[in-house]
Design a protein around this motif. Sequence first.
Motif, mmCIF file in Angstrom:
data_model
loop_
_atom_site.group_PDB
_atom_site.id
_atom_site.type_symbol
_atom_site.label_atom_id
_atom_site.label_comp_id
_atom_site.label_asym_id
_atom_site.label_seq_id
_atom_site.Cartn_x
_atom_site.Cartn_y
_atom_site.Cartn_z
ATOM 1 N N UNK A 65 55.104 6.648 -44.468
ATOM 2 C CA UNK A 65 53.770 6.053 -44.578
ATOM 3 C C UNK A 65 53.050 6.049 -43.236
ATOM 4 N N UNK A 66 53.225 7.126 -42.487
ATOM 5 C CA UNK A 66 52.513 7.295 -41.222
ATOM 6 C C UNK A 66 53.174 6.679 -40.015
ATOM 7 N N UNK A 67 54.243 5.922 -40.197
ATOM 8 C CA UNK A 67 54.944 5.307 -39.069
ATOM 9 C C UNK A 67 56.178 6.109 -38.712
ATOM 10 N N UNK A 68 56.372 6.359 -37.411
ATOM 11 C CA UNK A 68 57.506 7.152 -36.964
ATOM 12 C C UNK A 68 58.819 6.418 -37.237
ATOM 13 N N UNK A 69 59.786 7.162 -37.775
ATOM 14 C CA UNK A 69 61.125 6.601 -37.978
ATOM 15 C C UNK A 69 61.861 6.684 -36.650
ATOM 16 N N UNK A 70 62.060 5.544 -36.018
ATOM 17 C CA UNK A 70 62.621 5.491 -34.669
ATOM 18 C C UNK A 70 64.139 5.494 -34.667
ATOM 19 N N UNK A 71 64.720 4.784 -35.608
ATOM 20 C CA UNK A 71 66.171 4.666 -35.653
ATOM 21 C C UNK A 71 66.580 4.193 -37.046
ATOM 22 N N UNK A 72 67.875 4.000 -37.241
ATOM 23 C CA UNK A 72 68.366 3.622 -38.568
ATOM 24 C C UNK A 72 67.902 2.223 -38.953
ATOM 25 N N UNK A 73 67.864 1.297 -37.996
ATOM 26 C CA UNK A 73 67.430 -0.069 -38.313
ATOM 27 C C UNK A 73 66.008 -0.068 -38.862
ATOM 28 N N UNK A 74 65.138 0.736 -38.247
ATOM 29 C CA UNK A 74 63.754 0.819 -38.728
ATOM 30 C C UNK A 74 63.734 1.422 -40.125
ATOM 31 N N UNK A 75 64.532 2.466 -40.338
ATOM 32 C CA UNK A 75 64.562 3.115 -41.651
ATOM 33 C C UNK A 75 65.044 2.150 -42.729
#
Length: 224
Positions: A65-75
Motif C-alpha cells: 500500500x505504498x509503504x516500504x517493507x523495511x523488515x519482518x516486524x513491519x511486514x
Amino acid sequence: MSRTIVVDEVTVAYGAGDPVLAGVSALATPGQVLAVTGPSGAGKTTLLWTMAGLLRPSAGGVTVDGEAIRDRDFAVAQQIVLVPQDNGLAAILTAAENVQVALIAGGVTPPEARRRTAEALERLGLSGQADQLVEELSGGQQQRTAIARGLALHGDVVLADEVTSELDATNRQKVIDLLREEAFRGAAVVFATHDPEAAAACDAELHLVDGRAELVRGPALAAG
C-alpha cells in the motif's frame, strides 16, 4: 483490510555471487492468486522472503500500500503472512499448539485462538491430529499444519512457499481451493509452486529463470 504488494525492480544477492533475483518486478493485488513458478534455484523462495521482509534487496524495493517493507516486524504489522517451505513448526508442540501460539503471539485472545485453530485444522482435514506432536506427523500432515497456521492468521497478504510439495493430489487440490478462498475474502495471495497444474489454477503467473522474471499471464508486472 485489503492490501496491494508491489515488487519494483528488485535485485537480491547473497554475498559476492551473482544475484539470485535481478531486476524483478511483480504485483500482488487483493482478491487475486499470483503463482510464482520456475525450476529449483530460480529464486522463488528468495522472492517470497523479500516480500515478507526477511531479505533486504540490494536494489529496488517492495512496498505494501505504498509503504516500504523495511523488515519482518513491519511486514507482520501489515498482516503479511508467510507459510514457509520448511513448515517452521516446533517439534515439541502439538499441531494445535503450533497454530495457537502463532495466533496468541499476534494478539488473538486464547478463546478466539482455540476457535480459529480448530476451524483451520478441520479445513485441512487434521482434526484427528490436533493433539499429536509435530514429530509424530507425516511430512504431508506437517505441511498441512503449517498451512492451517497461516490461514488461521487471516493475513491481508498470504505468501505460500511450495506448500503443496508433500501433498497427494486430493490434498493439493484442497489447499489450492483454500488459497482461492483467501483471495475471495480479499487477501492478496502469492503461491510459489513448481506444479504446472497448481499454477494454472491461479489468476496470474510469474515465471522465474536465472533470477529474472517473465510474466506468463495476468495482471502482475514483470521486468528483467
